[in-house]
Every structure is written in C-alpha cells, then in structure tokens.
Scaffold this active site. Structure first.
Site, mmCIF file in Angstrom:
data_model
loop_
_atom_site.group_PDB
_atom_site.id
_atom_site.type_symbol
_atom_site.label_atom_id
_atom_site.label_comp_id
_atom_site.label_asym_id
_atom_site.label_seq_id
_atom_site.Cartn_x
_atom_site.Cartn_y
_atom_site.Cartn_z
ATOM 1 C CD GLU A 259 -35.339 16.365 -39.991
ATOM 2 O OE1 GLU A 259 -34.562 15.484 -39.606
ATOM 3 O OE2 GLU A 259 -36.489 16.113 -40.411
ATOM 4 C CG HIS A 333 -35.589 11.580 -33.453
ATOM 5 N ND1 HIS A 333 -35.422 12.935 -33.673
ATOM 6 C CD2 HIS A 333 -36.248 11.105 -34.537
ATOM 7 C CE1 HIS A 333 -35.969 13.263 -34.839
ATOM 8 N NE2 HIS A 333 -36.477 12.172 -35.390
#
Length: 568
Positions: A259, A333
């Site tokens: 990420e 999320h």
C-alpha cells in the site's frame, strides 16, 4: 512480450478483501469473526476468488480498527482463536484458494510490549525501537509534521520529556526502521505467519517506513506541506523491502502487495518489477483523489472525470512499459463506496455497479473486490454523528468545527468522505441485521439491506454478483487481459471512458458511459483505425439487455458499459 514476463499465477487472479469486523458474526456479539469468514468460503469460491485478503485480526485495542497492533503473533479474542485461524488457512487451501494477511509495520499500538518497554526509560534496550526527539528550540514540538488523522504528528511523553512520532493515530507509535533489531523482529514475525501457511502479505503504508533522519520542518513548498515529502518513498525504503523479499517473500514464494501512500509511478515500477525483487504489485491512490479540491480530502467537489481517466492511463501505460504491476481497485476499507462517489447509486445502481466493475476489470493488473461491492452496496444513509465509529472521521468532525464549519456541514462532509461508508456490515440476506449477526452490530447496518443482499443477488441471473463472476472468469480465459497493452480511445470525452487492450492475435475494447444521459459515442478516426481488423468481434459482457454492435458510432444508454473481444 515474453511468456515469462506474465507467467506469475497471481496476474490472472482476483483478490477479495475481507474487513473481518463487518463480514460475518458467528457468536452474536455484533463483531465479525474468523469463523464467519470460514463459513462463507464456498460463496467466495463460487464467485471465482483466488486470494482472500484478511485485514488485521491481531490483538489490538482497536482505536484504528486493528491497524494499531498490540501483539503481532496473537489473535484478538474478538475475532476468535489461533485454532480458528489455522482452520481458515486449511479450508482455503482445500478449495485451492490462498490467504493474504495484513501486515502493519510502520507503527505499533502504544499498548505493544515493545512500546511499553521503550517508554519505561531512556536506557531500556527497546527505546530505539521507536522514534524519540527532544522538544524543539522553542520548547515545543520537534518539527511541524502533521498526523494523517489530523493534528501534530508528535506525542509528548511526560516521564522522559521527549516526543515520539505518530504519523497516524496518536496511539500508533512509528517504528524506527533505522534500527536493525526492528528489521530483524519484523522479518521474524512475517516468518512466523509464513510457516503457518499464509500465502502472502498486504503491507500497510509500507512506503513511509524510511524517514529523512534530519526530521526537518516542512516549508510548505510542496503541497500539502504536512511533512510527507520527508518520509514518503524515503531514502532507504527500497533497501528495507528488498531485505524482506530475500528473507521472507522470495523463499516462501509469496504474493505481496504494497500500500503506497502519496507515491510516484517511478517508485511503484521499482516496488513491483520482478527484477527488483520487492513486491508482486502495488496500490496507489491517485485516481481516488480526483474529488479532493487542492488535495484536501475533507472538502467536497464533483469528481474530475478527465483527471481520473488520465491517471488510469498514465499508470496503465507507465507500469506496463516499466515492468511493474498494478493492484486494480475502486473500493476498500478506507474509501467511500465508489458507486456512490462516481456514479448513480439510486436510479441506476445496478448499471453503475456493473459499469465500474467492467471498466476496472478490463485493465492490466490484479483486480481487488472489496466486500459488498459485488452486490452494489452504496454508502449507508447516516442519520447522526452518533452513528459513526471511525476515529479519523470523529477527529475531523471536531477539527472541521474548529475551522468554523457548523455541525451540519461537518456531518455532510463525513457522509461523503468517512471510512465508515465502507465498513457497515456485509448484507447477506433480508433477515434482521442483514444476516450479519444475531446480536447488536458494532456499527449500523444500512437500512436498504432487504433489497440489496447476497441471497437476492444469487437468485437473479442478471444481477451485479453474476456480472462479477463472469468478469473474474474472463480474466482466466483470455490472455489479452494480462498481456494486452493499454490504448485510450475516448479523446477526453466528457461522459465516456473507452480504452483498448492490444495483444498479439486479439484486442479487448471497453466502452463505459459514466453519465445518466443517453448519448452517441463516436470513436475518432485514428482510434478506430488503431483497433485494426474488427470482423471477429464478440461481446464478452455488457450491462444492458441488448448491446450495440461494436461500430465507430455507438448508442449508449445511461451508465451503459460493454466489453468486446476482437480476434485478429
């Protein structure tokens, strides 16, 4: 293009992201658990999923929903036991599926034993596991860096008179990656999970682990001026990741995704190129900032469609030319639901969900499906600030009012931007609480669940869910999804995103109308000519009852989206 370049199995795979707290509760305590995921593996297998990404289930005080880890090698009792985890791994492997777990190593919770030791005194051997600084010359903060969650990035420790760095929540202390013992401890922890049968890792904010050791003030010359230019893709980050690969990822043949916060294309090519021996692929977030005015997340504006298309094109062509690999996603999320953000989640909800999926899954990279997007879950209907749970959102609700906004305006911004938009419970059926729990859910269930749920989608052959199943299967059937070069075809059209994937012997053409209007889209003469011979066209998938024949002029209904295969 050589076969070896695209031979890695995960290039044809699709990943399903599970936010365990909101997926399925088997105990009735209102919080999803590991057994709930195991219970739904047949559903994921039927969807065609190859890899399940499980977000943090470690011991944690849950200030940041598990990304504040207090023990890397123990399961949070709220989610179950280590035996439950072992069963999950076994059941996944029995179905031919793989498990990717979240690893959070930029920071730990202040409740981690390492930090407890570190804060007990300057002479403790764990002190150097974290980043401590004396007050600045004025007796205040060491520098002007800001937390990603709002406020200063430093917390004062009364006992020692020093500050410790917290780039995220104030309870998440940044680890000192300059310390070789930290790097050794992280590798040992990842080996612990690898030996348990975990097949891969998603590495949380991994490109911020290396900080400029001068820790200078940010002069604001590069927006947003919060210090990130001194730790984003930092000076030793590639060195640190290569060491992880050599000791853990490579020997265990793991699939990994990094990420990448506020990163660059050039760095992501390095992070994900097989020759560099770092990660399998990378997430970047630039295409999800096209509705941030001047880069400000907590201000609202209509999204810039042309900027989105330009960014997708830049990353598609750049990563392919450089030998990198994209992780493809619209949802996760930390983001509001894309169907509410970029399309029409009311009058054209079904068409919109299929459009987003078709547009994304035709690109080069490994697609990620976030729980609920495959049934078209929109942002929930929020009725008051008391319904929100996310720490970032609640911090910003306070900060927005301190900046002069009234409570109603602050809440309206949260309704669009909050991470809680994607964290409401998975909607399984039309029973109470959408079949998520028999108890009281930890966060509200969206009230539209009787009409939007898995059970209803499974029963309808024309549903969003079955559209996803077909897209996932197509990636395995046709090489062009993996190998085809990317060519944008829409010439900055205000409503349409159109592109082709060109490979030897075949081309894939994707055309999507991102508007609620009926339009006629015309390929430019040059773009039409670039597609070459079109006599062998085949409609692979579409989101309307009848699809037009691929032609230079295409009639498109609102939110219509089609994918054709041309055999040459």
């Amino acid at each position: 293009m050589t076969q070896t370049r695209y031979s890695e199995w995960w290039r044809r795979s699709t990943v399903y992201q599970v936010y365990p707290k909101s997926f399925k509760d088997t105990t009735g305590n209102g919080t999803g658990d590991i057994k709930g995921l195991t219970e739904k593996l047949d559903y994921l297998q039927e969807l065609g999923i190859d890899i399940v990404w499980l977000q943090p289930v470690y011991v944690s005080p849950q200030y940041d929903n598990g990304y504040d880890v207090a023990d890397y090698e123990a399961i949070n009792p709220d989610f179950g036991t280590m035996e439950d985890f072992d069963e999950l791994v076994q059941e996944l492997h029995r179905r031919g599926m793989k498990l990717m777990t979240d690893i959070v190593v930029n920071h730990t919770s202040v409740e981690h034993e390492w930090f407890k030791q570190a804060s007990s005194g300057k002479d403790n051997p764990y002190r150097d596991y974290y980043i401590w600084k004396d007050p600045g010359p004025d007796g205040g903060l060491p520098n002007n860096w800001q937390s990603k969650f709002g406020g200063p990035a430093w917390q004062f420790d009364e006992a020692s008179g020093q500050y410790f760095l917290t780039l995220y929540d104030k309870t998440q202390a940044d680890l000192n990656w300059e310390n070789e013992k930290v790097r050794r401890a992280v590798n040992d922890m990842m080996l612990f999970w690898a030996k348990k049968g975990v097949d891969g890792f998603r590495m949380d904010v991994i490109n911020v682990i290396s900080k400029d050791q001068r820790f200078p003030d940010d002069d604001g010359s590069v927006p947003p001026g919060d210090g990130r230019k001194f730790y984003t893709d930092g000076p030793r980050v590639h060195e640190f990741i290569k060491a992880m690969y050599d000791e853990v990822f490579g020997p265990y043949e793991m699939v990994t995704v990094g990420e990448m916060s506020s990163t660059t294309l050039e760095h992501c090519i390095r992070y994900s190129s097989p020759e560099e021996r770092e990660f399998s692929m990378t997430f970047n977030f630039h295409h999800l900032k096209v509705d941030y005015p001047n880069g400000q997340k907590w201000e609202l504006m209509p999204y810039d469609f042309e900027a989105m298309k330009r960014l997708f094109t830049q990353w598609q062509t750049g990563m392919q030319q450089g030998g990198g690999w994209n992780a493809l996603f619209f949802n996760n999320h930390d983001q509001p639901r894309a169907i509410s953000r970029f399309t029409d989640d009311k009058a054209y909800r079904v068409e919109s969900a299929k459009l987003l999926a078709t547009t994304l899954h035709g690109m080069q990279g490994t697609p990620y499906v976030y729980q609920g997007e495959e049934i078209g879950m929109p942002n929930p209907i929020w009725k008051g600030i008391e319904e929100f749970r996310d720490i970032e959102s609640l911090n910003m609700y306070r900060i927005l009012q301190e900046q002069g906004k009234n409570p109603g305006t602050a809440q309206s911004i949260l309704q669009e931007r909050s991470r809680d938009n994607s964290r409401t419970p998975m909607q399984w059926d039309d029973s109470p609480n959408a079949g998520f729990t028999t108890g009281t859910p930890w966060i509200k269930v969206d009230e539209r669940y009787p009409d939007i749920n898995v059970q209803k989608e499974l029963a309808d052959p024309g549903s969003i869910l079955h559209h996803y199943r077909r897209l996932i299967a197509l990636r395995k059937e046709h090489d062009v999804f993996v190998e085809g070069s990317f060519i944008r075809l829409d010439e900055a059209h205000p409503e349409v995103f159109a592109y082709a994937r060109q490979a030897e012997g075949a081309a894939l053409v994707v055309v999507s109308n991102f508007s609620g209007k009926e339009i006629t889209f015309r390929f430019g003469d040059k773009q039409w000519a670039e597609l070459g011979e079109r006599s062998g066209q085949q409609l692979l998938i579409g989101n309307t009852a009848e699809a037009p024949v691929l032609a230079q002029e295409l009639p498109l209904s609102p939110y219509a989206s089609y994918m054709w295969l041309i055999r040459k």
